[in-house]
Design an enzyme around this catalytic site. Sequence first.
Site, PDB file in Angstrom:
ATOM      1  N   HIS A  70       0.852  -1.191   0.000  1.00  0.00           N
ATOM      2  CA  HIS A  70       0.000   0.000   0.000  1.00  0.00           C
ATOM      3  C   HIS A  70       0.892   1.247   0.000  1.00  0.00           C
ATOM      4  CE1 HIS A  70      -2.735   3.127   1.395  1.00  0.00           C
ATOM      5  NE2 HIS A  70      -3.686   2.386   0.857  1.00  0.00           N
ATOM      6  N   GLU A  89      -3.515   2.248  -7.487  1.00  0.00           N
ATOM      7  CA  GLU A  89      -3.903   3.361  -6.624  1.00  0.00           C
ATOM      8  C   GLU A  89      -2.967   4.549  -6.873  1.00  0.00           C
ATOM      9  OE1 GLU A  89      -6.243   2.046  -3.014  1.00  0.00           O
ATOM     10  OE2 GLU A  89      -4.156   1.746  -2.475  1.00  0.00           O
TER      11      GLU A  89
HETATM   12  C1  PEP Z   1      -6.609   3.649   0.121  1.00  0.00           C
HETATM   13  O1  PEP Z   1      -6.044   4.082   1.124  1.00  0.00           O
HETATM   14  O2  PEP Z   1      -6.330   2.518  -0.296  1.00  0.00           O
HETATM   15  C2  PEP Z   1      -7.597   4.517  -0.539  1.00  0.00           C
HETATM   16  C3  PEP Z   1      -7.949   4.215  -1.755  1.00  0.00           C
HETATM   17  O3  PEP Z   1      -8.068   5.595   0.171  1.00  0.00           O
HETATM   18  P1  PEP Z   1      -9.240   6.640  -0.253  1.00  0.00           P
HETATM   19  O4  PEP Z   1     -10.377   5.827  -0.801  1.00  0.00           O
HETATM   20  O5  PEP Z   1      -9.608   7.348   1.007  1.00  0.00           O
HETATM   21  O6  PEP Z   1      -8.655   7.533  -1.285  1.00  0.00           O
END
Ligand code: PEP
Length: 242
Positions: free
Chosen positions: A89, A159
């Site tokens: 992450h 992400e």
């Molecule tokens: C995450 O921390 O994996 C994430 C996607 O956070 P958020 O949805 O708050 O952007």
Amino acid sequence: MFVAGNWKMNKTVKETKDFFNEFNKLVSKTKNEILICPSFPCIPAAKQFASKKVFIGAQDAFFEEKGEFTGKVSFLQLKDFCDFVLLGHSDQRHKFSESNQSINKKIKTALKFNFNVILCVGETLEEKEEEKTNLVLSEQLSDSLKGIFFNSKLFVAYEPVWVIGTGKTAKQNDVFEAHSFIRSQLTELFGEKANSTKILYGGSVKPENCKEIFSIKNVDGVLVGGASLNPKTFAQIANTAK
Ligand code: PEP
């Protein structure tokens, strides 16, 4: 669709119980798969109070099985409580300087203990502005997956770091391009079997934007941070059909 929630360092045991008391009822008819990753102390309570529909996972674990590693938790210790784990992450990569080499060792141990692994990848704003997104994604994937064969328990979450926790969303085309690129990289590593690897999108996913995200090619689900903390908003996402 696969709908995963990352609670990060939030919620107590009582708050976990209260969440599931409400959430279980709200998602009783969903056709989507649901995963929630609480922090370590709340994992047993989540396992106890979540309905059978909901998978429970950890947000990280260490690659050694046991020994002198103060503060760490192993897959051997976790395996009685859950069978999913998030690895790599961006909080781990950027706030705790985790390397692809360390993530690679963790993935190998996780798969050895039969965990489903969600490997998170994504570029920072600086890397995006320097047009290095594909370079970063390809390095993160090839280094984190070095020496690993195709495994149906492996998921990837794209992400973009510049979107996480900001309330902003990436443009539909950015998501489309990144997911297509990730699929092509996985195919290079694993061959045609990689067509079945689930690729999730994460970054400020909310009830208002999840339908649009679900419609993008090569998006097989979402990883949700902030909006997964509230049972109503997370249930709205979990109940949204493709
Ligand atoms: C995450 O921390 O994996 C994430 C996607 O956070 P958020 O949805 O708050 O952007």
